[in-house]
Design a protein around this motif. Sequence first.
Motif, short mmCIF file in Angstrom:
data_model
loop_
_atom_site.label_atom_id
_atom_site.label_comp_id
_atom_site.label_asym_id
_atom_site.label_seq_id
_atom_site.Cartn_x
_atom_site.Cartn_y
_atom_site.Cartn_z
N ASP A 75 37.53 57.50 -101.66
CA ASP A 75 36.99 57.61 -100.31
C ASP A 75 37.36 56.39 -99.47
O ASP A 75 37.65 56.51 -98.28
CB ASP A 75 35.46 57.73 -100.35
CG ASP A 75 35.00 59.12 -100.78
OD1 ASP A 75 35.84 60.02 -100.89
OD2 ASP A 75 33.78 59.29 -101.01
N GLU A 76 37.37 55.21 -100.10
CA GLU A 76 37.76 53.99 -99.36
C GLU A 76 39.23 54.04 -98.97
O GLU A 76 39.62 53.56 -97.90
CB GLU A 76 37.46 52.75 -100.20
CG GLU A 76 35.98 52.51 -100.45
CD GLU A 76 35.20 52.43 -99.16
OE1 GLU A 76 35.61 51.65 -98.26
OE2 GLU A 76 34.17 53.12 -99.04
N GLU A 119 40.85 56.84 -98.45
CA GLU A 119 40.92 57.86 -97.40
C GLU A 119 40.53 57.27 -96.05
O GLU A 119 41.13 57.60 -95.01
CB GLU A 119 39.98 59.02 -97.76
CG GLU A 119 40.18 60.26 -96.90
CD GLU A 119 39.32 61.43 -97.36
OE1 GLU A 119 38.75 62.11 -96.48
OE2 GLU A 119 39.23 61.67 -98.58
N LYS A 120 39.56 56.36 -96.05
CA LYS A 120 39.16 55.69 -94.80
C LYS A 120 40.30 54.86 -94.22
O LYS A 120 40.34 54.60 -93.02
CB LYS A 120 37.95 54.79 -95.05
CG LYS A 120 36.66 55.53 -95.34
CD LYS A 120 35.55 54.55 -95.69
CE LYS A 120 34.29 55.26 -96.12
NZ LYS A 120 33.22 54.31 -96.54
N ASN A 121 41.22 54.44 -95.11
CA ASN A 121 42.39 53.67 -94.68
C ASN A 121 43.58 54.57 -94.37
O ASN A 121 44.71 54.08 -94.28
CB ASN A 121 42.76 52.65 -95.76
CG ASN A 121 41.87 51.42 -95.74
OD1 ASN A 121 42.09 50.49 -94.96
ND2 ASN A 121 40.83 51.42 -96.56
N SER A 159 35.16 64.48 -101.38
CA SER A 159 35.21 63.42 -100.38
C SER A 159 33.84 63.25 -99.73
O SER A 159 33.21 64.24 -99.31
CB SER A 159 36.26 63.74 -99.31
OG SER A 159 36.20 62.76 -98.27
N VAL A 177 33.62 61.01 -97.21
CA VAL A 177 33.98 60.35 -95.95
C VAL A 177 33.46 61.21 -94.79
O VAL A 177 33.75 62.40 -94.75
CB VAL A 177 35.50 60.17 -95.85
CG1 VAL A 177 35.85 59.58 -94.48
CG2 VAL A 177 36.00 59.28 -96.97
#
Length: 317
Positions: free
Chosen positions: A296-297, A299-301, A315, A317
């Motif tokens: 998830d981190e 994906e945030k990027n 996910s 997010v």
Amino acid sequence: MRATEIFKLGLKMAVAADPRGVKRVQKYLGRAKKEYTELKPKEKEYFDTSRLHNPYPDSQIHVDDGKTEVKRIIAGIDIGGSEILVASQLNERGEKIDLVLSHHPIGKALANLHEVMEMFVEVYENIGVPVHIAEKIIDERIKEVSRGVHPINHFQTIHIAELLHINFMNTHMVTDNLVDKFMKDYLAKKKPDTVGDIIDALLELPEYKQAKKCGAGPKIIAGSEKNRVGRVLIEMTGGTNPSSKVYQQLSNYGISTILGMHMRDESMQKATESHLNVIIAGHMSSDSLGMNLFLDELEKNGIEIIPCGGLIRVSRV
């Protein structure tokens, strides 16, 4: 993000979630540095210098060209030659795969699996088990695991990744720490009264719900769903299963319920003899939850995640 930045992010998250606490992790790294400085020059050649900054030797970067900006990754619980070939074929089709991420260790991460298990000493000491008893029990198990992984063909999959120029890493205890802390916080909020309440709480999480639909959901393997929970030990990090000898000690020092990913039959029998409740949440589902918290981190990027290799991708997010 490049592969090294992704790995450093994983380490940062893992240390923050480590059941020993940040200071104990720093002491672990300090012992590694002291060990290295005291080695003779000819012995330093064989020292894994990644241990000087990575407290989780079962998690490693295995192949990295050092320049690729990672925009799309294949992530799985288990990655073998077939998954590496899939990444290569997707590259041939123009669907660029910048990194393959495995949860379970391969290469030197698997060869070094036993080294992370000393974590258990401090976990059990925090519960109240005298440190000399914890050390003796864990030392025996560390040696057993070391003997077990020694003859494995550690580098087979890594050689395929090297030949096909596929960037490749694994995050084992890194993401196990994440699920361990998540579960502690989750159950603290849920405040389960009975063992059955823990099963119900697990099934509210999508990873475990999906696993149950596939026949691999949470199970009570010792005790009864009507039993009171008492004091719970979350057993979801530390490399692999601890020694079966520890369960009588855990019972003696106030633990009533064990919640783990998986457990050997020998350990289940010892836990039963020690009157403990044991809930097996599920291996792939628990590993997936830990991986998802890390993914998830990413994906945030802006990184696209392609799940495979047994990963139940959810996910948040």
